[in-house]
Design a protein around this motif. Structure first.
Motif, PDB file in Angstrom:
ATOM      1  N   ALA A  55      -3.366   1.910   3.835  1.00 61.56           N
ATOM      2  CA  ALA A  55      -3.500   1.444   2.646  1.00 61.56           C
ATOM      3  C   ALA A  55      -3.203   2.836   1.599  1.00 61.56           C
ATOM      4  O   ALA A  55      -2.171   3.243   1.163  1.00 61.56           O
ATOM      5  CB  ALA A  55      -4.533   0.419   2.348  1.00 61.56           C
ATOM      6  N   THR A  59      -0.397   5.129  -0.560  1.00 64.14           N
ATOM      7  CA  THR A  59      -1.022   4.610  -1.961  1.00 64.14           C
ATOM      8  C   THR A  59      -0.079   6.277  -2.016  1.00 64.14           C
ATOM      9  O   THR A  59       0.031   6.671  -2.919  1.00 64.14           O
ATOM     10  CB  THR A  59      -2.018   4.200  -1.984  1.00 64.14           C
ATOM     11  OG1 THR A  59      -2.113   3.130  -1.671  1.00 64.14           O
ATOM     12  CG2 THR A  59      -2.175   4.381  -3.372  1.00 64.14           C
ATOM     13  N   THR A  78      -3.419  -0.601  -3.489  1.00 58.49           N
ATOM     14  CA  THR A  78      -2.852  -1.743  -2.352  1.00 58.49           C
ATOM     15  C   THR A  78      -3.502  -1.934  -0.759  1.00 58.49           C
ATOM     16  O   THR A  78      -4.647  -1.468  -1.112  1.00 58.49           O
ATOM     17  CB  THR A  78      -2.342  -0.312  -1.259  1.00 58.49           C
ATOM     18  OG1 THR A  78      -0.998   0.611  -2.390  1.00 58.49           O
ATOM     19  CG2 THR A  78      -1.092  -0.539  -0.229  1.00 58.49           C
ATOM     20  N   LEU A  99       1.608  -5.033   4.206  1.00 60.89           N
ATOM     21  CA  LEU A  99       1.026  -4.403   2.846  1.00 60.89           C
ATOM     22  C   LEU A  99       1.589  -5.240   1.037  1.00 60.89           C
ATOM     23  O   LEU A  99       2.738  -5.406   1.204  1.00 60.89           O
ATOM     24  CB  LEU A  99       2.006  -2.586   2.438  1.00 60.89           C
ATOM     25  CG  LEU A  99       1.260  -1.861   4.237  1.00 60.89           C
ATOM     26  CD1 LEU A  99       2.539  -0.388   3.456  1.00 60.89           C
ATOM     27  CD2 LEU A  99       0.589  -1.033   3.839  1.00 60.89           C
ATOM     28  N   LEU A 101       0.842  -4.532  -2.234  1.00 59.68           N
ATOM     29  CA  LEU A 101       1.187  -3.402  -3.542  1.00 59.68           C
ATOM     30  C   LEU A 101       1.077  -4.074  -5.421  1.00 59.68           C
ATOM     31  O   LEU A 101       1.808  -4.739  -5.425  1.00 59.68           O
ATOM     32  CB  LEU A 101       2.175  -2.298  -4.060  1.00 59.68           C
ATOM     33  CG  LEU A 101       1.899  -1.297  -4.542  1.00 59.68           C
ATOM     34  CD1 LEU A 101       1.140  -0.617  -5.207  1.00 59.68           C
ATOM     35  CD2 LEU A 101       3.116  -0.133  -4.421  1.00 59.68           C
ATOM     36  N   GLU A 121       6.948   3.785   1.508  1.00 55.22           N
ATOM     37  CA  GLU A 121       6.232   2.759   2.819  1.00 55.22           C
ATOM     38  C   GLU A 121       6.884   4.020   4.503  1.00 55.22           C
ATOM     39  O   GLU A 121       6.806   3.290   5.502  1.00 55.22           O
ATOM     40  CB  GLU A 121       7.443   1.427   2.193  1.00 55.22           C
ATOM     41  CG  GLU A 121       7.033   0.365   4.203  1.00 55.22           C
ATOM     42  CD  GLU A 121       7.936   0.764   5.120  1.00 55.22           C
ATOM     43  OE1 GLU A 121       7.983   0.575   6.111  1.00 55.22           O
ATOM     44  OE2 GLU A 121       9.494   0.259   4.418  1.00 55.22           O
ATOM     45  N   LEU A 136       6.246  -4.945   2.742  1.00 55.96           N
ATOM     46  CA  LEU A 136       5.823  -4.418   1.379  1.00 55.96           C
ATOM     47  C   LEU A 136       6.388  -5.892   0.232  1.00 55.96           C
ATOM     48  O   LEU A 136       7.876  -6.229   0.531  1.00 55.96           O
ATOM     49  CB  LEU A 136       6.562  -3.291   1.400  1.00 55.96           C
ATOM     50  CG  LEU A 136       6.197  -2.466   0.191  1.00 55.96           C
ATOM     51  CD1 LEU A 136       5.103  -2.458  -0.422  1.00 55.96           C
ATOM     52  CD2 LEU A 136       6.958  -1.640  -0.206  1.00 55.96           C
ATOM     53  N   ALA A 138       5.248  -5.183  -3.342  1.00 53.26           N
ATOM     54  CA  ALA A 138       6.340  -4.389  -4.176  1.00 53.26           C
ATOM     55  C   ALA A 138       5.995  -5.080  -5.296  1.00 53.26           C
ATOM     56  O   ALA A 138       7.002  -5.434  -5.660  1.00 53.26           O
ATOM     57  CB  ALA A 138       5.794  -3.541  -3.965  1.00 53.26           C
TER      58      ALA A 138
END
Length: 141
Positions: A55, A59, A78, A99, A101, A121, A136, A138
């Protein structure tokens, strides 16, 4: 640049316990044990530390990519999830990191955000060393 951490353990597996210390002092004889790893006792565990590393790395990588593109984030939050599953008589870390975010970045459009998040990423050193499937999720908020 070399970063170091030290683990010290006393006793047998389930009944034993140990501590983790990093050269930076971020961890200073932080306790870990069967209970902190496989139950919910207070203390550290290796999987949680891998998640924190991923993380943090992702980030920071995104923050630099945003800066290079002319954007200043208000906040990048994150969460990384690393899974430990039973395997035979032991356990294994599934070769996956998820992840999530949530980002506040003024004047950033969705397409640029998605491109930069994806690049972060792929490019963060922890993503590379994990050699794992990385998901991810996001979103700009």
């Amino acid at each position: 640049m070399i970063r170091k951490a030290k683990a010290v353990w006393q006793g047998a597996g389930r009944a034993g316990s140990g501590n983790l210390t990093t050269d930076s002092g971020a961890l200073a004889q932080t306790p870990y044990s069967f209970g902190t790893r496989f139950e919910n006792e207070r203390g550290a565990n290796p999987e949680e530390l891998i998640a924190a590393a991923h993380a943090g790395c992702f980030t920071m990588a995104l923050a630099f990519l945003l800066q290079n593109a002319g954007f200043t984030p208000t906040e990048l939050a994150t969460e990384a999830a690393v899974t430990l599953d039973p395997e035979g008589q032991g356990f294994r870390i599934i070769r996956r990191s998820a992840l999530t975010l949530r980002a506040q970045v003024p004047q950033l459009d969705e397409a640029t955000f998605a491109r930069l998040a994806s690049e972060a990423e792929r490019s963060c050193p922890v993503s590379k060393v994990l050699n794992a499937a990385i998901t991810l999720d996001a979103k700009l908020i």
